[in-house]
Design an enzyme around this catalytic site. Sequence first.
Site, PDB file in Angstrom:
ATOM      1  CE1 TYR A 176     -24.772 -31.907  21.849  1.00  0.00           C
ATOM      2  CE2 TYR A 176     -23.735 -33.873  22.734  1.00  0.00           C
ATOM      3  CZ  TYR A 176     -23.732 -32.503  22.529  1.00  0.00           C
ATOM      4  OH  TYR A 176     -22.694 -31.743  23.000  1.00  0.00           O
TER       5      TYR A 176
ATOM      6  CB  SER B 186     -19.767 -33.644  21.894  1.00  0.00           C
ATOM      7  OG  SER B 186     -20.100 -34.466  23.002  1.00  0.00           O
TER       8      SER B 186
ATOM      9  N   GLY C 156     -22.842 -18.570  19.882  1.00  0.00           N
ATOM     10  CA  GLY C 156     -23.303 -19.129  21.153  1.00  0.00           C
ATOM     11  C   GLY C 156     -22.694 -18.418  22.336  1.00  0.00           C
TER      12      GLY C 156
ATOM     13  NE  ARG D 153     -27.547 -21.217  28.138  1.00  0.00           N
ATOM     14  CZ  ARG D 153     -28.362 -22.052  28.760  1.00  0.00           C
ATOM     15  NH1 ARG D 153     -28.761 -21.777  29.997  1.00  0.00           N
ATOM     16  NH2 ARG D 153     -28.782 -23.166  28.189  1.00  0.00           N
TER      17      ARG D 153
ATOM     18  CG  ASP E 189     -31.656 -19.733  13.876  1.00  0.00           C
ATOM     19  OD1 ASP E 189     -30.887 -20.673  14.175  1.00  0.00           O
ATOM     20  OD2 ASP E 189     -32.830 -19.927  13.500  1.00  0.00           O
ATOM     21  CB  VAL E 190     -25.750 -21.076  13.911  1.00  0.00           C
ATOM     22  CG1 VAL E 190     -24.968 -20.013  14.663  1.00  0.00           C
ATOM     23  CG2 VAL E 190     -26.269 -22.163  14.839  1.00  0.00           C
TER      24      VAL E 190
ATOM     25  CE  LYS F  96     -22.211 -30.605  19.566  1.00  0.00           C
ATOM     26  NZ  LYS F  96     -21.748 -29.240  19.266  1.00  0.00           N
TER      27      LYS F  96
END
Length: 257
Positions: A154, A141, A16, A19, A63-64, A158
Amino acid sequence: MTDTATLSGKKIIVTGAARGIGASAARALTAAGARVCGLDVSVAAAGAPEVRDAGRLTFDLCDVSSRTSATAAINRAVEEMGGLDVLIHVAGVQRYTPAEAITDEEWDLVVGVNAKGTMIANQAAFPHLKARGGRIVNFASAAGAMGLRGCAHYAASKGAVLAWTRTIAQEWGRYGVSVNAVAPGMWTPMYDTTRAGMSPEQLEAHDRGMAMMIPLGGRLGDPDADMAPVLVFLASDASRFITGQTLAVDGGLMMVR
């Protein structure tokens, strides 16, 4: 006395890395003396000069969520660098959808990149770390620990990263591989996108809430100033006796909530 915080001679992969936090990490790790290979799914990654430094940082597409893609990219990086000491796994995606409206396709995307992608990247790095030890830092997260309204998939993904990290820290410790997670609270391009989707009223309420929830500064942190130094430490030998931990780098957000 040996400087255990130096990264001189370390060989590091950052996923990743095109950015945001990933790009910031790649810059900081390279500046600290490491040889770094940045991986990212974006074709724009190949034209990201802001994270290049005198040939000590290279880029590859990856692409993970694809075992074939991630394993091949990690193997290429290890061959190019001549080994691997650290994997910093930043790559992830986030979508905002009410829990009742999440589709199978969106669930598979978010969980596939965040949870499955973490498993794949860690597994691909493990054979290269097993022989001589090393570090893995996974990105989790606060949502994985506390939940996040509007982002159930999400948060679930996480949460899986947190459980996976603690488990492999136990399993892989006998090989000298430490595995930790970070839960960042950083101002990133992804966060800019989120803010852009808010009305002026929503944005004002959001910022007011953040000011109340984050004791240090009342807003999300800066990746370069606040997150990158932590990653340099976790990648270094100074962190050798830390494993299975989740470090919240968020100005106190997770503590307060």
